[in-house]
Design an enzyme around this catalytic site. Structure first.
Site, PDB file in Angstrom:
ATOM      1  N   ASP A  91      -6.894  85.646  21.342  1.00 54.76           N
ATOM      2  CA  ASP A  91      -7.881  85.531  20.263  1.00 54.76           C
ATOM      3  C   ASP A  91      -7.288  84.826  19.056  1.00 54.76           C
ATOM      4  OD1 ASP A  91     -10.517  86.390  20.371  1.00 54.76           O
ATOM      5  OD2 ASP A  91      -9.995  88.507  20.189  1.00 54.76           O
ATOM      6  N   LYS A 120      -9.474  82.017  22.252  1.00 51.67           N
ATOM      7  CA  LYS A 120     -10.874  82.406  22.024  1.00 51.67           C
ATOM      8  C   LYS A 120     -11.149  82.402  20.534  1.00 51.67           C
ATOM      9  CE  LYS A 120     -12.441  86.836  22.653  1.00 51.67           C
ATOM     10  NZ  LYS A 120     -12.899  87.212  21.306  1.00 51.67           N
ATOM     11  N   GLU A 122     -14.348  83.061  17.513  1.00 49.59           N
ATOM     12  CA  GLU A 122     -15.702  83.475  17.171  1.00 49.59           C
ATOM     13  C   GLU A 122     -16.395  82.378  16.374  1.00 49.59           C
ATOM     14  OE1 GLU A 122     -15.673  87.272  15.155  1.00 49.59           O
ATOM     15  OE2 GLU A 122     -14.334  88.164  16.655  1.00 49.59           O
ATOM     16  N   GLU A 189     -21.162  88.870  23.247  1.00 47.87           N
ATOM     17  CA  GLU A 189     -20.957  90.287  22.911  1.00 47.87           C
ATOM     18  C   GLU A 189     -22.239  90.880  22.329  1.00 47.87           C
ATOM     19  OE1 GLU A 189     -17.435  91.061  20.616  1.00 47.87           O
ATOM     20  OE2 GLU A 189     -17.927  93.184  20.346  1.00 47.87           O
TER      21      GLU A 189
HETATM   22  O1  KIV Z   1     -10.820  91.437  20.646  1.00 48.38           O
HETATM   23  C1  KIV Z   1     -11.401  91.799  21.674  1.00 48.38           C
HETATM   24  O2  KIV Z   1     -10.996  92.737  22.374  1.00 48.38           O
HETATM   25  C2  KIV Z   1     -12.611  91.092  22.030  1.00 48.38           C
HETATM   26  C3  KIV Z   1     -13.608  91.761  22.932  1.00 48.38           C
HETATM   27  C4  KIV Z   1     -14.896  91.081  22.888  1.00 48.38           C
HETATM   28  C5  KIV Z   1     -13.182  91.873  24.332  1.00 48.38           C
HETATM   29  O3  KIV Z   1     -12.804  90.013  21.590  1.00 48.38           O
END
Ligand code: KIV
Length: 272
Positions: A91, A120, A122, A189
């Protein structure tokens, strides 16, 4: 750690695309250390995410916002040490991708020093330029739509997203724009079932759901939730797999099987 065998082929973006095409469900879980990462792989998990949820489940913070690039890098290195073949996603933490340059630099760090295979982030259409720049620099991206926990203070809490027609249309448009910009994977999500199904059907790239129904191409949950060791209330979309199993190994194996045979998520884990 065991050597890679023929039955443990590396999970790549190409493999995930094949799985979508073959309607073979993709099992994903979060992990934050090498031992759990190793166990997840042994129990058939395809994709391991070092989520910024580590701020809450590992560090005990109230939100994901305080998590730093250094925290994510450290835990990515730990998880990478436990994996041989699962795809590893890291992330991008809060405010680590405010400019394209900053995003490429930090994502590059997770790939070069951390061992991540994908990052990943957002955000919707506003992140298209960033996704495009990462793509151009060879950094695979998982986009994240629906509930975006890094925006918790902007949206005033954790709630289901895309319930009205305007918000639903915007999410479909955002998803298409991010795919066009080069996203390789999409995470949804807390999205109502019909909208999640529409986005999954519309996109060519695989869609992973968390609280987004069984119609997605794959599922992800926070590891500590399935092991029933989370602080506070377990979200409706999650399931305690320790209840029906006697051990951590068995709970993870049951989760993977339930995703693969489409018995998880069930109606009670789904939003309408
Ligand atoms: O940080 C996290 O665990 C996520 C979840 C959506 C799996 O981004």
């Amino acid at each position: 750690m065991s050597a890679q065998t023929d039955t443990q082929k590396k999970v790549t973006i190409r493999r995930l695309a094949e799985m979508k095409k073959a309607q073979e469900k993709i099992a994903c879980l979060t992990a934050y250390d090498a031992s759990f990462a190793y166990l997840l792989e042994q129990k058939g998990v395809d994709v391991v995410l070092v989520g910024d949820s580590l701020g809450m489940v590992v560090q005990g913070k109230e939100t994901t916002l305080p998590v730093s690039v250094d925290d994510m890098l450290y835990h990515t290195q730990c998880v990478a040490n436990g994996l041989t073949h699962a795809l590893l996603i890291t992330d991008m933490p809060f405010l680590s991708f405010t400019t394209v340059e900053q995003a490429v630099l930090n994502a590059g760090l997770f790939m070069k020093q951390g061992g991540a295979h994908m990052v990943k982030l957002e955000g919707g259409v506003d992140q298209a330029d960033t996704v495009s720049a990462l793509n151009k620099n060879g950094i695979p991206v998982c986009a994240h739509l629906g509930l975006q926990p890094q925006y918790v203070h902007k949206i005033g809490g954790y709630r289901v997203q895309g319930r009205d027609a305007e918000a639903a249309d915007k999410m479909v448009a955002d998803a298409l724009t991010l795919q066009q910009a080069g996203a390789d994977l999409m995470l949804l999500e807390c999205v109502p079932e019909t909208l999640a199904a529409k986005i999954t059907e519309t996109l060519d790239i695989p869609v992973i759901g968390i609280g987004a129904s069984v119609d997605c191409d794959g599922q992800i949950l926070v590891l500590y939730d399935i092991l029933d060791i989370s602080i506070g209330i377990r979200p409706k979309f999650s399931k305690n797999f320790m209840e029906s199993s006697g051990s951590i190994d068995e709970a993870i194996a049951q989760y993977t099987s339930a995703v693969k045979d489409k018995t998880f998520p069930a109606v009670e884990h789904t939003f309408s």
